[in-house]
Design an enzyme around this catalytic site. Structure first.
Site, PDB file in Angstrom:
ATOM      1  N   ASP A   1       9.632 -13.881   2.805  1.00  0.00           N
ATOM      2  CA  ASP A   1       8.325 -13.359   3.178  1.00  0.00           C
ATOM      3  C   ASP A   1       8.285 -13.370   4.704  1.00  0.00           C
ATOM      4  O   ASP A   1       8.246 -14.432   5.322  1.00  0.00           O
ATOM      5  CB  ASP A   1       7.245 -14.279   2.581  1.00  0.00           C
ATOM      6  CG  ASP A   1       5.833 -13.923   3.042  1.00  0.00           C
ATOM      7  OD1 ASP A   1       5.676 -13.000   3.861  1.00  0.00           O
ATOM      8  OD2 ASP A   1       4.887 -14.592   2.563  1.00  0.00           O
TER       9      ASP A   1
ATOM     10  N   TRP B   1       1.732 -20.260   2.146  1.00  0.00           N
ATOM     11  CA  TRP B   1       2.244 -19.020   1.544  1.00  0.00           C
ATOM     12  C   TRP B   1       3.428 -19.267   0.626  1.00  0.00           C
ATOM     13  O   TRP B   1       3.627 -18.547  -0.345  1.00  0.00           O
ATOM     14  CB  TRP B   1       2.580 -18.001   2.639  1.00  0.00           C
ATOM     15  CG  TRP B   1       1.380 -17.679   3.477  1.00  0.00           C
ATOM     16  CD1 TRP B   1       1.231 -17.915   4.808  1.00  0.00           C
ATOM     17  CD2 TRP B   1       0.138 -17.101   3.030  1.00  0.00           C
ATOM     18  NE1 TRP B   1      -0.024 -17.519   5.210  1.00  0.00           N
ATOM     19  CE2 TRP B   1      -0.708 -17.016   4.154  1.00  0.00           C
ATOM     20  CE3 TRP B   1      -0.341 -16.647   1.793  1.00  0.00           C
ATOM     21  CZ2 TRP B   1      -2.006 -16.502   4.091  1.00  0.00           C
ATOM     22  CZ3 TRP B   1      -1.631 -16.137   1.724  1.00  0.00           C
ATOM     23  CH2 TRP B   1      -2.450 -16.071   2.849  1.00  0.00           C
TER      24      TRP B   1
ATOM     25  N   LYS C   1      -0.176  -8.247  10.135  1.00  0.00           N
ATOM     26  CA  LYS C   1       0.074  -9.191  11.221  1.00  0.00           C
ATOM     27  C   LYS C   1       0.868  -8.534  12.343  1.00  0.00           C
ATOM     28  O   LYS C   1       0.396  -8.449  13.455  1.00  0.00           O
ATOM     29  CB  LYS C   1       0.813 -10.434  10.703  1.00  0.00           C
ATOM     30  CG  LYS C   1      -0.120 -11.508  10.169  1.00  0.00           C
ATOM     31  CD  LYS C   1      -0.208 -11.555   8.684  1.00  0.00           C
ATOM     32  CE  LYS C   1      -1.241 -12.536   8.191  1.00  0.00           C
ATOM     33  NZ  LYS C   1      -1.007 -12.906   6.801  1.00  0.00           N
TER      34      LYS C   1
HETATM   35  C1  PLP Z   1      -1.015 -13.328   5.625  1.00  0.00           C
HETATM   36  C2  PLP Z   1       0.190 -13.729   4.894  1.00  0.00           C
HETATM   37  C3  PLP Z   1       0.330 -13.467   3.517  1.00  0.00           C
HETATM   38  C4  PLP Z   1      -0.764 -12.849   2.682  1.00  0.00           C
HETATM   39  O1  PLP Z   1      -0.900 -11.491   2.941  1.00  0.00           O
HETATM   40  P1  PLP Z   1      -1.889 -10.575   2.093  1.00  0.00           P
HETATM   41  O2  PLP Z   1      -1.478  -9.203   2.495  1.00  0.00           O
HETATM   42  O3  PLP Z   1      -3.278 -10.938   2.502  1.00  0.00           O
HETATM   43  O4  PLP Z   1      -1.657 -10.841   0.649  1.00  0.00           O
HETATM   44  C5  PLP Z   1       1.515 -13.828   2.921  1.00  0.00           C
HETATM   45  N1  PLP Z   1       2.512 -14.419   3.613  1.00  0.00           N
HETATM   46  C6  PLP Z   1       2.401 -14.689   4.936  1.00  0.00           C
HETATM   47  C7  PLP Z   1       3.545 -15.337   5.650  1.00  0.00           C
HETATM   48  C8  PLP Z   1       1.242 -14.349   5.612  1.00  0.00           C
HETATM   49  O5  PLP Z   1       1.127 -14.613   6.917  1.00  0.00           O
END
Ligand code: PLP
Length: 361
Positions: free
Chosen positions: A172, A103, A196
């Site tokens: 993030d 990511w 998540k």
């Molecule tokens: C799943 C995830 C993403 C991507 O998320 P999307 O909503 O599918 O774009 C980005 N960063 C992290 C840390 C993730 O776990």
């Protein structure tokens, strides 16, 4: 209550059962209106109250200071990979990134479209088994921000503490927001895709310090400018109504069980049980270095891919679902987000013990 599997899926992921039940009722008939939640106007009073409550709960649970805006956006966490640099970088401006997994790599690629990117640390050569300690990288003084992924969902690593630097932090937090306590005021911007640890797919929460809203170049498209959404209370266009509503229910649930301090304690207990099993056995090999271990995604391998396939198949057969590791790491991954019940971890540890006895290496 229906028979529930223990859902170790990395995302979309398990939600509290009471949230699912409430949502299923409200989708059909919201607050006795004779209309379902997903049928009412986003400008209607009942729905505006849903948005306001979700924001208020997030502010309370995370301790978000007054000078920050909370936005509910679309486009997934992945859209933030470009929105952050589009709004905050530009020709001649620099940002520092820590490359700790898939990511962050994707975010670095996007940032390079907008400005100068200094990758001050990377654990890619070691298959992303760790995150750096603070003395392993330097942030140049002319960096606009230091970007990090707080929890690396795929590799099962996390920053145990956040960097203490003069540069503003951007993170993030898609896979660990609201899992542990931290000081929001050290960050300029935090974002998290909901699927998540917060709710269903379809909404991305952005927490942004107000003074950053004026940095976007004049050429920034309206929909991609944070200021647009901040000024309109995330109602510039139709928000992801259902997703925001479920996030609100999840936040209510979290508040009821004691908020972040209470869930952090449970999260630490759940993760400790699994890591203890991994450490004592020698049969299971943890992917992450101990000092970088995630509380949310526990990654481990068995001796061979064949044994791993057998482990996952037999686990699935007894209701332990979603344990297959990401294709880039292989092996197994137990995602144990806030809503994942501790009973499921107990059951997995017991299964690991039995599997080891039945399948000597
Ligand atoms: C799943 C995830 C993403 C991507 O998320 P999307 O909503 O599918 O774009 C980005 N960063 C992290 C840390 C993730 O776990």
């Amino acid at each position: 209550m229906v028979e529930r599997a223990f859902n170790f899926s990395p995302g979309p992921a398990v939600l509290p059962y009471e949230v699912l039940e409430q949502a299923s009722r409200d989708v059909v008939n919201f607050q006795g209106l004779g209309m379902g939640l997903i049928e009412v106007s986003h400008r209607s009073k009942p729905f505006i109250a849903v948005m306001d409550e979700a924001e208020a709960l997030l502010r309370e649970l995370m301790g978000i200071p007054e000078n920050y805006k909370v936005l509910f956006l679309q486009g997934g966490a992945s859209s933030q990979f470009f929105m952050v640099p589009m709004n905050l970088l530009g020709p001649g401006k620099k940002a520092t990134y820590l490359n700790t997994g898939t990511w962050s790599k994707k975010a670095i690629k996007e940032a390079k479209l907008f400005g100068e990117v200094d990758v001050a640390y990377s654990s890619e050569d070691s298959k992303f088994v760790r995150v750096p300690a603070q003395n392993e990288y330097t942030v140049s003084a002319d960096s606009e921000y230091l970007y990090l992924v707080s929890n690396n969902t795929i590799y099962g690593t996390a920053f145990p503490e956040f960097p203490v630097v003069d540069t503003m932090l951007i993170s993030d937090m898609s896979s660990d927001i609201l899992s542990r306590q931290f000081d929001v005021s050290r960050f300029g911007l935090i974002f998290a895709g909901a699927q998540k640890n917060l709710g269903p797919a379809g909404v991305t929460v952005v927490v942004i310090r107000e003074d950053l809203l004026d940095r976007a170049p004049a050429t920034t498209p309206t929909m991609l400018n944070y200021k647009t959404h901040a000024e309109k209370g995330s109602m510039f266009n139709t928000p992801p109504c259902f997703a925001v509503y479920v996030v609100g229910l999840v936040l209510k649930w979290l508040k009821k069980i004691g908020g972040v301090p209470a869930i952090e304690k449970i999260n630490r207990e759940k993760a400790a049980m699994l890591y203890a099993k991994i450490d004592e056995s020698g049969y299971y090999r943890g992917h992450a270095e101990p000092a970088s271990r995630s509380l949310m995604n526990v990654t481990f391998n068995l001796a061979t891919p064949e044994l791993e396939a057998k482990f996952i198949a037999e686990a699935t057969a007894i209701g332990l679902n979603g344990l297959k590791g990401h294709r880039s790491v292989g092996g197994c991954r137990a995602s144990i987000y806030n809503a994942f019940p501790i009973e499921g971890v107990v059951k997995l540890v017991e299964f690991m013990r039995q599997f080891e006895l039945a399948n000597p290496a």
